[in-house]
Design an enzyme around this catalytic site. Sequence first.
Site, PDB file in Angstrom:
ATOM      1  CE  LYS A  44       9.644 -10.924  -3.473  1.00  0.00           C
ATOM      2  NZ  LYS A  44       8.729 -11.347  -2.435  1.00  0.00           N
ATOM      3  CG  HIS A  86      -1.521  21.922 -17.019  1.00  0.00           C
ATOM      4  ND1 HIS A  86      -1.755  22.998 -17.856  1.00  0.00           N
ATOM      5  CD2 HIS A  86      -2.546  21.911 -16.123  1.00  0.00           C
ATOM      6  CE1 HIS A  86      -2.846  23.631 -17.449  1.00  0.00           C
ATOM      7  NE2 HIS A  86      -3.345  22.995 -16.404  1.00  0.00           N
ATOM      8  CD  GLU A 121       3.284  -7.778  -7.354  1.00  0.00           C
ATOM      9  OE1 GLU A 121       4.200  -6.957  -7.524  1.00  0.00           O
ATOM     10  OE2 GLU A 121       2.950  -8.200  -6.236  1.00  0.00           O
TER      11      GLU A 121
HETATM   12  O1  PA5 Z   1       1.561  -8.279  -3.492  1.00  0.00           O
HETATM   13  C1  PA5 Z   1       2.531  -8.952  -3.200  1.00  0.00           C
HETATM   14  O2  PA5 Z   1       2.430 -10.097  -2.744  1.00  0.00           O
HETATM   15  C2  PA5 Z   1       3.932  -8.413  -3.344  1.00  0.00           C
HETATM   16  O3  PA5 Z   1       3.956  -7.176  -3.962  1.00  0.00           O
HETATM   17  C3  PA5 Z   1       4.570  -8.263  -1.981  1.00  0.00           C
HETATM   18  O4  PA5 Z   1       3.817  -7.378  -1.197  1.00  0.00           O
HETATM   19  C4  PA5 Z   1       6.012  -7.773  -2.065  1.00  0.00           C
HETATM   20  O5  PA5 Z   1       6.733  -8.556  -2.982  1.00  0.00           O
HETATM   21  C5  PA5 Z   1       6.668  -7.869  -0.705  1.00  0.00           C
HETATM   22  O6  PA5 Z   1       6.580  -9.173  -0.236  1.00  0.00           O
HETATM   23  P1  PA5 Z   1       6.616  -9.508   1.284  1.00  0.00           P
HETATM   24  O7  PA5 Z   1       5.428  -8.928   1.955  1.00  0.00           O
HETATM   25  O8  PA5 Z   1       6.613 -10.994   1.339  1.00  0.00           O
HETATM   26  O9  PA5 Z   1       7.889  -8.931   1.823  1.00  0.00           O
END
Ligand code: PA5
Length: 405
Positions: free
Chosen positions: A374, A260, A231
């Site tokens: 989202k 394996h 990400e």
């Molecule tokens: O790293 C990030 O920012 C995202 O993966 C969030 O953790 C995830 O989308 C969840 O978001 P939030 O903490 O706002 O609910």
Amino acid sequence: PAVEEAAEFVRSKADNFVILGIGGSALGPIAVHRALNHLYHNDLPSEKRKSPRLFVEDNVDPERMAALLDVIDTDRTVFNVITKSGSTSETMAQLLIITRMLIDRYGEEGLRDHLIATTDKQKGNLIGIAKKYNLRTFIIPDGVGGRFSELCPVGLVAAAVGGADVRALLAGAGYMDELCSNADVKRNPGLMLALLEIIAAEKHGANIGVLMPYADSLKFMADWYAQLWAESLGKRTDNGGSVVHTGQTPVKALGVTDQHSQVQLYTEGPFDKVITFIGVDKYRSEVTIPHSFDDIADVAFLSGHSFNELIKSEQMATEYAVTRSGHMNKTITLPVVNPFTIGELLYFFEIQTAYAGELLNINAFDQPGVEEGKNATYALLGKHGYDEKRRELDSAKPKKAGYIF
Ligand code: PA5
């Protein structure tokens, strides 16, 4: 102290601690719990279990929510809803279910005994809910995104509930911060390994990064790392706005299990990956292989050795085979898995990712691609203000009928 106090409250009141959260709000707590607690923690009989069972609900699969409600007694459960944005649909949907159930059972005044909130100090809706119901509340500091939040209350509360020494966890992170602040790249492991990964990816076509711990306790560290790396570095544009489509694809593996399953590919497949092994010098258990079939030479050679020797030998053998076949790899070794070394490891991966983002000249701290999904979900579920997005989705090309069987 607030984290330790909340943990004490949960430990004294609950048999179950349930996290409602997703992405960065879930993967860190899972990884640390798995690293520092009994590998079959939830299955231990209560007299042997030193802390509540942990459930991390990071999906909205209806079967999973139904299954959770089958196995927990809410009288003896504390929930921790975690969302930095305070608006993530999955987490808020879970919260709606759980608060309805808790209010029906214990009244609005009883909510505080069963629900902790962890969120931003002002963004989103959770902070308002937390204030309204006077919930124990932890604030995620400004500038700390979900996947970088394990070492703040997002992860620390769960770790403390599990009985971990969170001060040692933070001390490990602090020590790694010192190491990774060195301006000399050769003395800075975070910068050095970020640089090597980027060179491998950009100059040698290693578009895949495999993380392969040789320890069941670190299995979910690979899941946490996969999100962090994917990400943070998977970006369409760089800081100057040029289209770059960066990002090395993280792959999770577990030694020896995946020897394996995947190692055939790693030794003989394309030269498109870097494999990072994580080894452990001293496992917390010692298991000796007894003499059971001394008359069968092909099996008897194992007797007298230990699982500890076996897993180490297999790690070395795999490293050797992968190196011999010319595939890039490196090894990180923890002397032992404990709160200090887990703090070091978490911080190391976070700073490595941040350095990699700088080297790639991209923003490692946003996630515009996730936001798009989202927003599309909000539109499909009719959230106010998303009519335009809904029209865009309705006019999207349907899947070709000829390929639907
Ligand atoms: O790293 C990030 O920012 C995202 O993966 C969030 O953790 C995830 O989308 C969840 O978001 P939030 O903490 O706002 O609910």
